[in-house]
Design an enzyme around this catalytic site. Structure first.
Site, PDB file in Angstrom:
ATOM      1  N   ASP A 136       0.813  -1.211   0.000  1.00  0.00           N
ATOM      2  CA  ASP A 136       0.000   0.000   0.000  1.00  0.00           C
ATOM      3  C   ASP A 136       0.853   1.271   0.000  1.00  0.00           C
ATOM      4  O   ASP A 136       2.076   1.213   0.173  1.00  0.00           O
ATOM      5  CB  ASP A 136      -0.961   0.000   1.205  1.00  0.00           C
ATOM      6  CG  ASP A 136      -0.303  -0.518   2.486  1.00  0.00           C
ATOM      7  OD1 ASP A 136       0.936  -0.449   2.590  1.00  0.00           O
ATOM      8  OD2 ASP A 136      -1.024  -0.995   3.370  1.00  0.00           O
ATOM      9  N   ASP A 189      -7.849  -2.997  14.254  1.00  0.00           N
ATOM     10  CA  ASP A 189      -9.219  -3.347  13.830  1.00  0.00           C
ATOM     11  C   ASP A 189      -9.233  -4.572  12.912  1.00  0.00           C
ATOM     12  O   ASP A 189     -10.244  -4.887  12.305  1.00  0.00           O
ATOM     13  CB  ASP A 189      -9.869  -2.148  13.119  1.00  0.00           C
ATOM     14  CG  ASP A 189      -9.067  -1.677  11.913  1.00  0.00           C
ATOM     15  OD1 ASP A 189      -8.050  -2.329  11.558  1.00  0.00           O
ATOM     16  OD2 ASP A 189      -9.447  -0.656  11.309  1.00  0.00           O
ATOM     17  N   HIS A 247      -7.371  -4.964  10.166  1.00  0.00           N
ATOM     18  CA  HIS A 247      -7.097  -4.735   8.738  1.00  0.00           C
ATOM     19  C   HIS A 247      -5.789  -5.398   8.316  1.00  0.00           C
ATOM     20  O   HIS A 247      -4.870  -5.572   9.116  1.00  0.00           O
ATOM     21  CB  HIS A 247      -7.130  -3.238   8.375  1.00  0.00           C
ATOM     22  CG  HIS A 247      -6.014  -2.408   8.922  1.00  0.00           C
ATOM     23  ND1 HIS A 247      -6.209  -1.175   9.508  1.00  0.00           N
ATOM     24  CD2 HIS A 247      -4.675  -2.600   8.957  1.00  0.00           C
ATOM     25  CE1 HIS A 247      -5.047  -0.665   9.871  1.00  0.00           C
ATOM     26  NE2 HIS A 247      -4.101  -1.510   9.553  1.00  0.00           N
ATOM     27  N   GLU A 270      -9.701  -1.997   5.394  1.00  0.00           N
ATOM     28  CA  GLU A 270     -10.360  -1.761   6.676  1.00  0.00           C
ATOM     29  C   GLU A 270     -11.591  -2.677   6.805  1.00  0.00           C
ATOM     30  O   GLU A 270     -12.051  -3.240   5.809  1.00  0.00           O
ATOM     31  CB  GLU A 270     -10.794  -0.290   6.753  1.00  0.00           C
ATOM     32  CG  GLU A 270      -9.636   0.709   6.663  1.00  0.00           C
ATOM     33  CD  GLU A 270      -8.848   0.855   7.957  1.00  0.00           C
ATOM     34  OE1 GLU A 270      -8.753  -0.125   8.739  1.00  0.00           O
ATOM     35  OE2 GLU A 270      -8.306   1.955   8.182  1.00  0.00           O
TER      36      GLU A 270
HETATM   37  P1  PGA Z   1       1.987  -1.322  12.647  1.00  0.00           P
HETATM   38  O1  PGA Z   1       0.796  -1.315  11.584  1.00  0.00           O
HETATM   39  O2  PGA Z   1       2.928  -2.379  12.190  1.00  0.00           O
HETATM   40  O3  PGA Z   1       2.589   0.054  12.562  1.00  0.00           O
HETATM   41  O4  PGA Z   1       1.360  -1.629  13.973  1.00  0.00           O
HETATM   42  C1  PGA Z   1       0.247  -2.539  11.184  1.00  0.00           C
HETATM   43  C2  PGA Z   1      -0.903  -2.313  10.232  1.00  0.00           C
HETATM   44  O5  PGA Z   1      -1.593  -1.283  10.348  1.00  0.00           O
HETATM   45  O6  PGA Z   1      -1.130  -3.178   9.368  1.00  0.00           O
END
Ligand code: PGA
Length: 256
Positions: A63, A132, A134, A139
């Site tokens: 992404d 959450d 994702h 999302e």
């Molecule tokens: P993080 O993000 O590794 O910074 O906790 C993970 C994600 O949002 O997929």
């Protein structure tokens, strides 16, 4: 799903790095799907330390933020450069990160999908997980069949990612992300999650129902998934003893 629980994020990342190293030795032109965020930093540091040949490896990032130029310090292209690519001999032409500055998002997304297909699809996809549930920036309520496209971040994800920006106000609202359908076409998937703040999402993803309300739960439908956790991220799982038992009693040929 194989659940690998280690005492620390460092120990879990080091096993994950060994798996990727083995893939790159077996298949020097492997196609890797890569994640950004805090979680995979240690994995990339470990990979950078190993003397691996990246000259034929192809990579596709999950992404990128819409509207951030590649040189922006919080862009994911920059993240990949700072955390991995600057340390290895990867060919710049083999690096693919969604173009957050494209003027034609649907056209770009279709070309990104085409490039993944043309590369022979992703051999191994690295994932983090949001609080959450994702994966990528898919999302909750994202279609489980979705392809690379624009998504709008939830307020919580923007807050969580403010750590990479000067202030929350500067976190873009939109992103380009590989879809869940895209991710599911990878030959194998490893998801890493560390810390108590991920425990709830991990429990839902691994032991809950498959639902778009927790996008990572779709991984239950993929035949080759490894979930790397530290103790805190595993703390809400109910079958921890079984996961440890399985890992400790792997047949020799399955060990890594
Ligand atoms: P993080 O993000 O590794 O910074 O906790 C993970 C994600 O949002 O997929």
């Amino acid at each position: 799903m194989e659940i690998i629980i280690q005492p620390t994020d460092e120990a879990a990342s080091s096993i994950a790095a060994r798996l990727i190293a083995r893939l790159l030795r077996d298949k020097p032109s492997a196609v890797l799907g890569l994640a950004t965020g805090n979680t995979p930093r240690m994995l990339y540091r470990e990979l950078a330390r190993m003397s691996l040949d990246w000259s034929k490896v192809r990579t596709f990032d999950l992404d990128e933020y819409v509207g951030l130029p590649p040189e922006h310090p919080a862009s994911y292209r920059q993240f990949m450069w700072e955390n991995l690519f600057r340390y290895v001999n990867i060919a710049p032409a083999n690096i693919h990160v969604p173009d957050g500055m494209t003027k034609d998002i649907p056209g770009f997304c279709a070309r990104y999908e085409g490039a993944i297909r043309a590369a022979g699809n992703i051999d191994l996809q690295v994932l983090g997980i949001g609080r959450d549930g994702h994966i990528g920036f898919n999302e909750p309520t994202s279609s489980l069949a979705s392809r690379t496209r624009i998504k709008t971040l939830t307020a919580q994800t923007r807050r969580d990612n403010a750590k990479f920006f000067d202030s929350e106000a500067n976190v873009p609202h939109h992103v380009i992300t590989m879809g869940i359908g895209t991710i599911m076409e990878s030959r194998q998937i490893m998801l890493l999650a560390f810390g108590e703040q991920k425990a709830h999402a991990v429990a839902h993803a691994v032991e809950g129902p498959v639902t778009a309300m927790c996008p990572a739960s779709v991984l239950q439908l993929h035949p080759v998934v490894k979930i790397f956790l530290d103790e805190a991220a595993a703390s809400r799982l109910t079958k921890v003893d079984y996961y440890r038992w399985v890992y400790d009693n792997k047949p020799d040929w399955q060990k890594f």
